[in-house]
Design a protein around this motif. Structure first.
Motif, short mmCIF file in Angstrom:
data_model
loop_
_atom_site.label_atom_id
_atom_site.label_comp_id
_atom_site.label_asym_id
_atom_site.label_seq_id
_atom_site.Cartn_x
_atom_site.Cartn_y
_atom_site.Cartn_z
N SER A 63 38.62 33.13 54.35
CA SER A 63 37.51 34.09 54.41
C SER A 63 37.56 35.09 53.26
O SER A 63 36.54 35.66 52.87
N ARG A 64 38.77 35.28 52.69
CA ARG A 64 38.92 36.24 51.58
C ARG A 64 40.10 35.85 50.71
O ARG A 64 41.15 35.46 51.20
N ALA A 65 39.89 35.92 49.41
CA ALA A 65 40.97 35.75 48.44
C ALA A 65 40.82 36.85 47.41
O ALA A 65 39.70 37.18 47.00
N GLU A 66 41.93 37.43 47.01
CA GLU A 66 41.86 38.58 46.09
C GLU A 66 43.06 38.59 45.14
O GLU A 66 44.20 38.40 45.57
N VAL A 67 42.78 38.78 43.87
CA VAL A 67 43.84 38.97 42.88
C VAL A 67 44.34 40.40 43.00
O VAL A 67 43.55 41.35 42.95
N LEU A 68 45.64 40.54 43.20
CA LEU A 68 46.22 41.87 43.40
C LEU A 68 46.57 42.48 42.04
O LEU A 68 47.47 42.01 41.34
N ILE A 69 45.81 43.50 41.68
CA ILE A 69 45.99 44.19 40.40
C ILE A 69 46.17 45.68 40.68
O ILE A 69 45.52 46.23 41.57
N GLY A 70 47.05 46.29 39.92
CA GLY A 70 47.22 47.73 40.06
C GLY A 70 46.01 48.48 39.55
O GLY A 70 44.92 47.92 39.39
N ASP A 71 46.16 49.73 39.26
CA ASP A 71 45.08 50.56 38.76
C ASP A 71 44.57 49.99 37.43
O ASP A 71 45.30 49.97 36.44
N PRO A 72 43.30 49.50 37.38
CA PRO A 72 42.76 48.94 36.13
C PRO A 72 42.80 49.92 34.96
O PRO A 72 42.90 49.51 33.80
N ALA A 73 42.73 51.22 35.27
CA ALA A 73 42.78 52.23 34.20
C ALA A 73 44.13 52.24 33.51
O ALA A 73 44.25 52.60 32.34
N VAL A 74 45.17 51.80 34.24
CA VAL A 74 46.53 51.76 33.68
C VAL A 74 46.83 50.38 33.09
O VAL A 74 47.30 50.27 31.96
N SER A 75 46.54 49.34 33.87
CA SER A 75 46.88 47.98 33.43
C SER A 75 45.89 47.42 32.42
O SER A 75 46.21 46.48 31.68
N LYS A 76 44.68 47.99 32.39
CA LYS A 76 43.61 47.49 31.52
C LYS A 76 43.23 46.05 31.86
O LYS A 76 42.70 45.31 31.03
N VAL A 77 43.50 45.64 33.10
CA VAL A 77 43.17 44.29 33.57
C VAL A 77 42.23 44.43 34.77
O VAL A 77 42.45 45.25 35.66
N SER A 78 41.19 43.61 34.78
CA SER A 78 40.25 43.62 35.90
C SER A 78 39.64 42.24 36.08
O SER A 78 39.65 41.41 35.17
N VAL A 79 39.13 41.99 37.27
CA VAL A 79 38.45 40.73 37.57
C VAL A 79 36.98 40.88 37.19
O VAL A 79 36.32 41.83 37.61
N VAL A 80 36.47 39.94 36.40
CA VAL A 80 35.06 39.99 35.98
C VAL A 80 34.20 39.52 37.14
O VAL A 80 34.41 38.44 37.70
N MET A 81 33.21 40.34 37.51
CA MET A 81 32.37 40.05 38.67
C MET A 81 30.90 40.27 38.34
O MET A 81 30.55 40.84 37.30
N GLY A 82 30.03 39.84 39.24
CA GLY A 82 28.60 40.14 39.20
C GLY A 82 27.89 39.63 37.96
O GLY A 82 28.20 38.55 37.44
N PRO A 83 26.92 40.38 37.45
CA PRO A 83 26.14 39.96 36.27
C PRO A 83 27.00 39.68 35.04
O PRO A 83 26.67 38.80 34.23
N ASP A 84 28.10 40.41 34.88
CA ASP A 84 29.00 40.17 33.75
C ASP A 84 29.57 38.75 33.81
O ASP A 84 29.71 38.08 32.78
N LEU A 85 29.91 38.31 35.01
CA LEU A 85 30.46 36.98 35.20
C LEU A 85 29.43 35.90 34.85
O LEU A 85 29.73 34.91 34.18
N VAL A 86 28.19 36.11 35.30
CA VAL A 86 27.11 35.16 35.01
C VAL A 86 26.88 35.08 33.51
O VAL A 86 26.69 34.00 32.94
N SER A 87 26.91 36.23 32.83
CA SER A 87 26.71 36.24 31.37
C SER A 87 27.84 35.51 30.66
O SER A 87 27.60 34.79 29.68
N TRP A 88 29.08 35.68 31.13
CA TRP A 88 30.21 34.99 30.51
C TRP A 88 30.07 33.48 30.68
O TRP A 88 30.33 32.71 29.74
N VAL A 89 29.66 33.02 31.86
CA VAL A 89 29.48 31.59 32.11
C VAL A 89 28.45 31.02 31.15
O VAL A 89 28.65 29.97 30.54
N GLU A 90 27.34 31.73 30.98
CA GLU A 90 26.28 31.26 30.08
C GLU A 90 26.78 31.19 28.63
O GLU A 90 26.56 30.19 27.93
N ALA A 91 27.47 32.23 28.18
CA ALA A 91 27.99 32.26 26.81
C ALA A 91 29.03 31.16 26.60
O ALA A 91 29.08 30.53 25.54
N ASN A 92 29.86 30.91 27.61
CA ASN A 92 30.89 29.88 27.51
C ASN A 92 30.27 28.50 27.39
O ASN A 92 30.77 27.64 26.65
#
Length: 222
Positions: A71-100
């Protein structure tokens, strides 16, 4: 190069390139007690440090006879402001798929032109060698032609394997979408990470939760 050598060459390409694996990546280790009968692995092949993105493909294999409903899967990431890592979601994800998809089409087009050039050059050399009764030229031409054919054949095999080993790059196959794994079978999901340029993420922690409320966290060394 005689016809038997050419056939042997193609058979070798088939034998060494044609095996797909259920878990092409590294197996994940469960944190704590294992309560869900499944194996999870992750693959982050062909990723580049200079890219701001890292695509990770996750294979989930059901080791039980019953359905596993996530029912749920989640990548466990610390504070994105510190790690500078985040999961791409929503419209950004759709745009990346199209560009790829655009980039993939361009690469395939360029590769086809290279293969056609090699094949044409090899054919020309072989024909010229035949007219001149030069066995060396004929052999060189057939080698070039065979190389182009092997590139095309190997490429087709790799594409076929990739279609088996790689989850489709579309949002409904994303790791964050709920999914079910049939008993004794497996499927693949993917997740795109935004990361700092110059680094590759070498460890990923993913938490899964079933429809029954069971939770399990896997750590994957990429």
């Amino acid at each position: 190069m005689n016809v038997y050598t050419i056939i042997l060459f193609f058979v070798s390409v088939l034998l060494f390139s044609g095996c797909a694996s259920k878990h092409p990546g590294n197996m994940g280790e469960v944190i704590g007690k294992k309560i869900i009968l499944m194996d999870v692995s992750g693959d982050s092949n062909d990723q580049k440090k200079e890219s701001p993105f890292q695509l990770v493909e996750i294979t989930i294999e059901n080791k039980s006879n019953d359905w596993i409903r996530i029912s749920r899967a989640e990548v466990l990431i610390g504070d994105p402001a510190v790690s500078k890592v985040s999961v791409v979601m929503g419209p950004d994800l759709v745009s990346w798929v199209e560009a790829n998809q655009y980039e993939t089409s361009l690469k395939q087009h360029n590769q086809a032109l290279v293969q056609a050039g090699i094949a044409a050059a090899g054919t020309g050399v072989a024909v010229s060698g035949t007219h001149k009764n030069n066995r060396s030229m004929v052999g060189a031409g057939l080698t070039a032609f065979g190389t182009a054919g092997a590139m095309a054949t190997s490429g087709a095999i790799k594409d076929a394997i990739k279609s088996v080993e790689t989850a489709n790059k579309v949002p409904n196959q994303h790791l964050y979408q709920p999914f079910s794994v049939p008993g004794k079978m497996f499927l693949r999901r993917w997740v795109l990470l935004n990361k700092p340029v110059g680094v590759l993420i070498d460890k990923l922690a993913i938490e899964f939760e079933t429809a029954e409320g069971k939770k399990e966290t896997y750590v994957i060394q990429m």
